[in-house]
Enzyme design. Structure first.
Site, PDB file in Angstrom:
ATOM      1  N   ASN A   7       0.877  -1.175   0.000  1.00  0.00           N
ATOM      2  CA  ASN A   7       0.000   0.000   0.000  1.00  0.00           C
ATOM      3  C   ASN A   7       0.914   1.224   0.000  1.00  0.00           C
ATOM      4  O   ASN A   7       1.481   1.584   1.026  1.00  0.00           O
ATOM      5  CB  ASN A   7      -0.902  -0.022   1.240  1.00  0.00           C
ATOM      6  CG  ASN A   7      -1.903   1.124   1.251  1.00  0.00           C
ATOM      7  OD1 ASN A   7      -1.866   2.001   0.379  1.00  0.00           O
ATOM      8  ND2 ASN A   7      -2.789   1.124   2.228  1.00  0.00           N
ATOM      9  N   ARG A  90      -2.492  -2.106  -3.536  1.00  0.00           N
ATOM     10  CA  ARG A  90      -3.783  -1.447  -3.332  1.00  0.00           C
ATOM     11  C   ARG A  90      -3.802  -0.171  -4.175  1.00  0.00           C
ATOM     12  O   ARG A  90      -2.840   0.600  -4.150  1.00  0.00           O
ATOM     13  CB  ARG A  90      -3.948  -1.083  -1.860  1.00  0.00           C
ATOM     14  CG  ARG A  90      -5.145  -0.214  -1.619  1.00  0.00           C
ATOM     15  CD  ARG A  90      -5.205   0.292  -0.201  1.00  0.00           C
ATOM     16  NE  ARG A  90      -6.381   1.123  -0.055  1.00  0.00           N
ATOM     17  CZ  ARG A  90      -6.365   2.335   0.484  1.00  0.00           C
ATOM     18  NH1 ARG A  90      -5.249   2.852   0.930  1.00  0.00           N
ATOM     19  NH2 ARG A  90      -7.470   3.038   0.581  1.00  0.00           N
ATOM     20  N   ARG A 241     -13.738  14.384   8.237  1.00  0.00           N
ATOM     21  CA  ARG A 241     -14.463  14.738   7.007  1.00  0.00           C
ATOM     22  C   ARG A 241     -15.923  15.041   7.320  1.00  0.00           C
ATOM     23  O   ARG A 241     -16.528  14.386   8.165  1.00  0.00           O
ATOM     24  CB  ARG A 241     -14.407  13.591   5.998  1.00  0.00           C
ATOM     25  CG  ARG A 241     -13.026  13.273   5.498  1.00  0.00           C
ATOM     26  CD  ARG A 241     -13.105  12.253   4.365  1.00  0.00           C
ATOM     27  NE  ARG A 241     -11.801  11.725   4.051  1.00  0.00           N
ATOM     28  CZ  ARG A 241     -11.499  10.424   4.062  1.00  0.00           C
ATOM     29  NH1 ARG A 241     -12.421   9.530   4.379  1.00  0.00           N
ATOM     30  NH2 ARG A 241     -10.294  10.030   3.762  1.00  0.00           N
ATOM     31  N   GLU A 386      -8.202  -6.254   4.562  1.00  0.00           N
ATOM     32  CA  GLU A 386      -8.061  -5.860   3.155  1.00  0.00           C
ATOM     33  C   GLU A 386      -6.815  -6.479   2.522  1.00  0.00           C
ATOM     34  O   GLU A 386      -6.820  -6.846   1.354  1.00  0.00           O
ATOM     35  CB  GLU A 386      -8.005  -4.329   3.057  1.00  0.00           C
ATOM     36  CG  GLU A 386      -9.352  -3.696   3.341  1.00  0.00           C
ATOM     37  CD  GLU A 386      -9.259  -2.257   3.811  1.00  0.00           C
ATOM     38  OE1 GLU A 386      -8.929  -2.033   4.994  1.00  0.00           O
ATOM     39  OE2 GLU A 386      -9.514  -1.367   3.002  1.00  0.00           O
TER      40      GLU A 386
END
Ligand code: ADP
Length: 406
Positions: A7, A90, A241, A386
């Site tokens: 990643n 990824r 966010r 993941e």
């Protein structure tokens, strides 16, 4: 078969070396602040963490550090890189170009590059990672890219289109793409396994709740809707966010505060959400603690998050005309017992019953069924993985080239 999962961020490189024989993680680590003076390495082998300061001017140097850590010294786990059969990367944004994991070719790299406008912070970094990896491993080792939003590519247009003039969809491919797809795919698959049913026969709502959060409706193994959109900013309130809001809030504040597009993006991505409401706390543990001590804004942030999660779950039940299972995952989903209790109790009217004992046990990587035995809808905590999903895809694709005995 050993698979290296990568990643790559703009200044970081995370990896896991997984032996697919038993799906065990042999080593993992992260190179941080790559390209700066104080770059560092942190590794974990046999459950033991270690760190060191190592100069890494770029991603190629970071890969050389990873090679050294894997093949030399006291933390050595393999003799040489040739023991690694394939590499899985990824990639955050696959746009409408990539609907599934794919083997890296020059054409694929060009495709990922063409999507940089849609993911300016991520895709350029992934390309750097892929190129650096090719330099260190050579072109003969199969590399596979696994896209964060490929799982969401099954959404119907009524779910992915935004109500803006159609020409912007045609011109700029403005639409909902969704993120965390690899996690939603992993936990929905695990959920079906736990239930002992074919995923084709199930309606599942997966809640990936972490610093970034998204909720997805998975019907018959296919995504029909998801909360994140063109970017990970859409959806509900997150650590920093905003989640969705009336677009007029943005234009109004731009006028009043004189924000540039960059400042707007910075405030909505980094200074909003739970952090913005509470006045500086973004970590869910801090929010829960402050709220329990009577901090009203932390309490409000907590309630906003829980309320919006209930709202999304309710709307996805409507989308799928029912639900068989709800899954919690991600740092908050896997650990916040009060949040899970609140959600379960609020769906009692559609037959969810809650098991407080199991809810208490499901923490720090320990999953479990937190609905009661009589619950009409199953509720599970399933720790996400993941990297394993990326490794499985990489293995499947690599085996087509290498054969299955490698
Ligand atoms: P990211 O989106 O960065 O991958 P994670 O999935 O690791 O984030 O989730 C990080 C979040 O998980 C943080 O808000 C953290 O507070 C929360 N978290 C971790 N442990 C707990 C806990 N015991 N209770 C509540 N929240 C927790």
């Amino acid at each position: 078969m050993k698979i290296l999962v990568i990643n790559a961020g703009s200044s970081s490189l995370k990896y896991q070396l997984i032996d697919m024989n038993g799906e065990v993680v042999i080593a993992k680590g992260i190179c941080e602040r790559v390209g700066s003076e104080d770059s560092s390495f942190e590794g974990k082998v046999n459950g033991v963490k270690y760190e060191k300061k190592v100069p890494m001017k770029n991603h190629t140097e970071a890969f050389l550090v990873v090679e050294k850590e894997l093949t030399q010294g006291e933390h050595k786990v393999i003799n040489s890189l040739s023991e690694i059969s394939a590499i899985g990367h990824r990639v955050v944004q696959g746009g409408s170009l990539f609907k599934e994991s794919t083997l890296v070719t020059d054409e694929v790299i060009a495709g990922i590059e063409s999507l940089c406008d849609l993911a300016p912070l991520h895709n350029p970094a992934h390309i750097q990672g892929i190129n650096a990896c090719r330099e260190v491993f050579g072109k003969d080792v199969p590399e596979v890219v696994v896209f964060d939003n490929a799982f969401h590519s099954t959404m119907p247009p009524e779910a992915y289109m935004y109500g803006v003039p159609y020409e912007y969809y045609q011109k700029y491919k403005i639409r909902r793409y969704g993120f965390h797809g690899t996690s939603h795919r992993y936990v929905s698959g695990e959920c079906a396994k736990i239930m002992g049913k074919d995923i084709k026969d199930l309606k599942i709502i997966t809640c990936h709740l972490g610093n970034g959060s998204s909720i997805t409706a998975v019907e018959g193994g296919k995504v029909v809707d998801t909360s994140m959109g063109l970017t990970p900013l859409d959806g509900f309130i997150m650590g920093t966010r905003s989640g969705n809001l009336d677009p007029s809030v943005v234009t109004y504040l731009q006028e009043k505060e004189g924000w540039t597009p960059e400042q707007t993006s910075e405030i909505l991505n980094k200074k909003s959400g739970v952090y913005g409401i509470s006045g500086g706390l973004s970590d869910d543990r801090d929010i829960l603690k402050a709220a329990s001590e009577g901090n009203e804004r932390a309490e409000l942030a907590k309630e906003m998050l829980w309320y919006e999660i209930r709202k999304y779950i309710g709307s996805y039940i409507a989308v799928m005309h029912g639900v068989d299972a709800i899954v919690f995952t991600g740092g908050i989903g896997e650990n916040s017992q009060p949040l899970r209790q609140n959600i379960c109790e609020n769906f009692a009217y559609i037959g969810v019953t809650f098991n407080p004992e199991e809810n208490k046990k499901a923490i720090r990587g320990q999953g479990g069924e937190i609905s009661g035995p009589d619950s009409k809808i199953k509720v599970y905590v399933i720790p996400t993985n993941e990297e394993l999903m990326i490794a499985r895809d990489t293995k499947e694709i690599a085996e087509k080239i290498l054969g299955s005995d490698k």
